[in-house]
Scaffold this motif. Structure first.
Motif, PDB file in Angstrom:
ATOM      1  N   THR A   8      -5.266  -4.013 -45.175  1.00 40.61           N
ATOM      2  CA  THR A   8      -6.203  -4.910 -44.468  1.00 40.61           C
ATOM      3  C   THR A   8      -6.851  -4.172 -43.300  1.00 40.61           C
ATOM      4  O   THR A   8      -6.532  -3.004 -43.027  1.00 40.61           O
ATOM      5  CB  THR A   8      -5.486  -6.182 -43.976  1.00 40.61           C
ATOM      6  N   GLY A   9      -7.739  -4.881 -42.628  1.00 40.08           N
ATOM      7  CA  GLY A   9      -8.600  -4.242 -41.638  1.00 40.08           C
ATOM      8  C   GLY A   9      -7.956  -3.974 -40.298  1.00 40.08           C
ATOM      9  O   GLY A   9      -8.081  -4.761 -39.358  1.00 40.08           O
ATOM     10  N   THR A  35      -8.971  -5.191 -48.450  1.00 46.05           N
ATOM     11  CA  THR A  35      -9.848  -6.281 -47.999  1.00 46.05           C
ATOM     12  C   THR A  35     -11.179  -5.664 -47.566  1.00 46.05           C
ATOM     13  O   THR A  35     -11.287  -4.436 -47.390  1.00 46.05           O
ATOM     14  CB  THR A  35      -9.236  -7.021 -46.794  1.00 46.05           C
ATOM     15  N   GLY A  37     -12.371  -5.947 -44.702  1.00 43.04           N
ATOM     16  CA  GLY A  37     -12.081  -5.361 -43.387  1.00 43.04           C
ATOM     17  C   GLY A  37     -11.529  -3.955 -43.517  1.00 43.04           C
ATOM     18  O   GLY A  37     -11.925  -3.039 -42.788  1.00 43.04           O
ATOM     19  N   ALA A  38     -10.616  -3.766 -44.458  1.00 42.96           N
ATOM     20  CA  ALA A  38      -9.966  -2.454 -44.625  1.00 42.96           C
ATOM     21  C   ALA A  38     -11.006  -1.377 -44.925  1.00 42.96           C
ATOM     22  O   ALA A  38     -10.902  -0.238 -44.453  1.00 42.96           O
ATOM     23  CB  ALA A  38      -8.928  -2.527 -45.740  1.00 42.96           C
ATOM     24  N   PHE A  41     -12.586   0.667 -42.317  1.00 39.44           N
ATOM     25  CA  PHE A  41     -11.787   1.682 -41.631  1.00 39.44           C
ATOM     26  C   PHE A  41     -11.558   2.936 -42.469  1.00 39.44           C
ATOM     27  O   PHE A  41     -11.367   4.008 -41.940  1.00 39.44           O
ATOM     28  CB  PHE A  41     -10.421   1.101 -41.237  1.00 39.44           C
ATOM     29  N   SER A  86      -2.954  -7.394 -41.120  1.00 35.97           N
ATOM     30  CA  SER A  86      -3.673  -7.807 -39.902  1.00 35.97           C
ATOM     31  C   SER A  86      -3.261  -9.216 -39.488  1.00 35.97           C
ATOM     32  O   SER A  86      -2.711  -9.983 -40.295  1.00 35.97           O
ATOM     33  CB  SER A  86      -5.175  -7.789 -40.165  1.00 35.97           C
ATOM     34  N   ALA A  87      -3.560  -9.562 -38.238  1.00 34.94           N
ATOM     35  CA  ALA A  87      -3.298 -10.919 -37.746  1.00 34.94           C
ATOM     36  C   ALA A  87      -4.029 -11.932 -38.621  1.00 34.94           C
ATOM     37  O   ALA A  87      -3.499 -12.996 -38.955  1.00 34.94           O
ATOM     38  CB  ALA A  87      -3.758 -11.030 -36.291  1.00 34.94           C
ATOM     39  N   GLU A  88      -5.243 -11.569 -39.018  1.00 31.03           N
ATOM     40  CA  GLU A  88      -6.067 -12.460 -39.846  1.00 31.03           C
ATOM     41  C   GLU A  88      -5.387 -12.723 -41.207  1.00 31.03           C
ATOM     42  O   GLU A  88      -5.286 -13.862 -41.662  1.00 31.03           O
ATOM     43  CB  GLU A  88      -7.444 -11.799 -40.057  1.00 31.03           C
ATOM     44  N   LYS A  92      -3.937 -16.156 -42.862  1.00 29.42           N
ATOM     45  CA  LYS A  92      -4.399 -16.657 -44.167  1.00 29.42           C
ATOM     46  C   LYS A  92      -3.219 -16.902 -45.106  1.00 29.42           C
ATOM     47  O   LYS A  92      -3.180 -17.905 -45.820  1.00 29.42           O
ATOM     48  CB  LYS A  92      -5.401 -15.677 -44.779  1.00 29.42           C
ATOM     49  N   ASP A 100      -9.998 -14.104 -50.818  1.00 32.92           N
ATOM     50  CA  ASP A 100     -10.276 -12.722 -51.231  1.00 32.92           C
ATOM     51  C   ASP A 100      -9.206 -12.315 -52.253  1.00 32.92           C
ATOM     52  O   ASP A 100      -8.275 -13.083 -52.524  1.00 32.92           O
ATOM     53  CB  ASP A 100     -10.343 -11.755 -50.028  1.00 32.92           C
ATOM     54  N   ALA A 118       0.438  -4.971 -38.033  1.00 29.03           N
ATOM     55  CA  ALA A 118      -0.009  -3.939 -37.091  1.00 29.03           C
ATOM     56  C   ALA A 118      -1.190  -4.491 -36.325  1.00 29.03           C
ATOM     57  O   ALA A 118      -2.181  -4.909 -36.938  1.00 29.03           O
ATOM     58  CB  ALA A 118      -0.409  -2.672 -37.853  1.00 29.03           C
ATOM     59  N   MET A 119      -1.058  -4.527 -35.018  1.00 30.90           N
ATOM     60  CA  MET A 119      -2.159  -5.065 -34.205  1.00 30.90           C
ATOM     61  C   MET A 119      -1.911  -4.790 -32.724  1.00 30.90           C
ATOM     62  O   MET A 119      -0.821  -4.343 -32.352  1.00 30.90           O
ATOM     63  CB  MET A 119      -2.312  -6.574 -34.449  1.00 30.90           C
TER      64      MET A 119
END
Ligand code: FMN
Length: 403
Positions: A8-9, A35, A37-38, A41, A86-88, A92, A100, A118-119
């Motif tokens: 993830t992002g 995702t 988001g990922a 990066f 991710s937190a997102e 979800k 997704d 990880a955040m």
């Protein structure tokens, strides 16, 4: 094993390349789902090159078999790991969202899922994230604790993704436990399918008058877990429950009672059909000699009152005395000398097996975990502290083997 790696992002996405490499090197097959988001990066191509599979990133992909890539991936994987999570994505997953490919696969699978959050440290310690994490743990997700230290944003604190080597080791361990769990279930099914279990659970309430009673702190969780596990293992289960507010496990026939006398009557009409009787209820030894029809009033000048108690029937001892008795398993909840008391109860009541159970401050009653020592005439074994569900699995394995 077949590992589905969700990325993830987050800044830590690049570290998952090393995780992919470690898994491949150990002989595992890896498919990566990224995702949107990922992909901000890191390039999918790097994962493709390392895993030898094209990266999957689209829920609506007409090129996939039957157009249902999420189902096909969910069936393919032995194990899912999301790193970084991710937190997102945690939020979800908690909500059961499926907008997704990654979150849809997670909803459509019964395979073990490991999350490596990880955040930024404040995102991690935020109550919203912490609540999401707690709930996901309760639902059976394995959550790795983030590392502490310097973060990409320049802050120092907890929230860094664990190193790929630690995630890899945790993955191997999880798969081992999953495999052992599967073995335990197939053993339980072998022992219990088609067998009949009668189990009592919870406290009894002995009425003093219409508003007061003598009760105890038993939550009923142990007996309900036993009923739940036995039903899942294929047994026909009748659960006689004292006053508790627990949901009936699926596939279990439940009969609600209030007092020891009522529990006794139901046991008397059911024990003969059972292969095994487990008395997990905390049955009151005594009840008020008389239960008043009207509420007892506090009269002026009344400084003391005496409540006369009479003995209740000993349900489990009664079952153990019957000619056509089932295999009888008792419980001994004690605050001291637990095993000694349990042993003498096993003998004096002629039980086939007894589970000694330390209760008291922060132990036993009203808790979700426990540690049982199971004793028979010539055998004793202690299960390490774990959830009451796990204890129930271990106990039914022991009991099933004995009869
Ligand atoms: C530069 C940058 C770094 C980010 N790093 C993280 C991170 O480490 N962890 C995290 O939870 N979110 C991070 N975010 C926010 C997520 O990318 C964002 O919440 C996104 O919606 C996550 O969606 P996804 O989980 O579907 O990939 C970052 C955002 C930016 C712009």
């Amino acid at each position: 094993m077949k590992i589905l790696l969700g990325v993830t992002g987050g800044i830590a996405a690049y570290k998952s390349l090393e995780l992919t490499r470690l898994c491949i090197k150990a002989g595992h097959e890896v498919q990566v789902v990224m995702t949107a988001g990922a992909k901000e990066f890191i390039q999918p191509l790097s994962f493709q090159a390392l895993s030898g599979h094209p990266v999957r990133d689209s829920l609506f992909d007409a090129n996939q078999e039957a157009g249902m890539g999420h189902i096909e991936l969910a069936r393919w994987a032995d194990q899912i790991v999301i790193a970084p999570a991710s937190a997102e994505t945690l939020a979800k997953l908690r909500l059961g969202r499926a907008d997704d490919l990654l979150t849809t696969v997670c909803l459509a699978t019964d395979r073990p899922i490991m999350l490596a959050p990880a955040m930024n440290r404040l995102m991690w310690s935020n109550q919203a994230t912490q609540e999401n994490v707690e709930l996901l743990k309760q639902r059976g997700f394995t959550l790795l604790q983030p590392d502490s230290g310097e973060q990409a944003c320049g802050e120092v604190g907890e929230g860094r993704m664990p190193e790929p080597q630690s995630i890899f080791e945790a993955l191997q361990e999880l798969q081992k436990r999953h495999f052992e769990n599967q073995q335990a279930w197939s053993k339980l099914k072998e022992l219990w399918t088609g067998k009949s279990l009668l189990v009592t659970a919870g406290p009894t309430y002995e009425d003093i008058d219409p508003v007061r009673f003598i009760g105890n702190r038993s939550s009923g969780k142990m007996g309900f877990s036993i009923a739940d596990v036995a039903a899942k293992a294929g047994a026909k289960v009748t659960l006689i429950a004292g006053p508790v507010s627990l949901a009936t496990p699926s596939g279990v026939e439940r009969i609600d009672v209030r007092s020891a006398q009522q529990m006794f009557e139901v046991v008397q009409t059911h024990y003969a059909q059972a292969d095994c009787f487990v008395g997990a209820a905390a049955v009151a030894d005594f009840r008020p000699a008389q239960s008043q029809q009207q509420k007892i009033k506090k009269r002026a000048g009344l400084e003391q009152m005496t409540l006369e108690l009479v003995k209740n029937p000993d349900i489990i001892a009664w079952v153990a005395q019957q000619d056509n008795k089932p295999f009888v398993v008792g419980f001994a909840a004690e605050t001291e000398n637990v095993v000694d008391y349990a042993r003498s109860k096993l003998k004096s009541k002629h039980l086939d097996m007894i589970c000694a159970n330390q209760v008291g401050e922060n132990q036993g009653f009203e808790r979700d975990d426990n540690s049982l020592t199971v004793i028979t005439a010539n055998h004793q074994t202690t299960f390490p502290n774990s959830s009451k569900f796990q204890q129930a699995m271990a106990l039914l394995q022991e009991a099933g083997q004995k009869f």
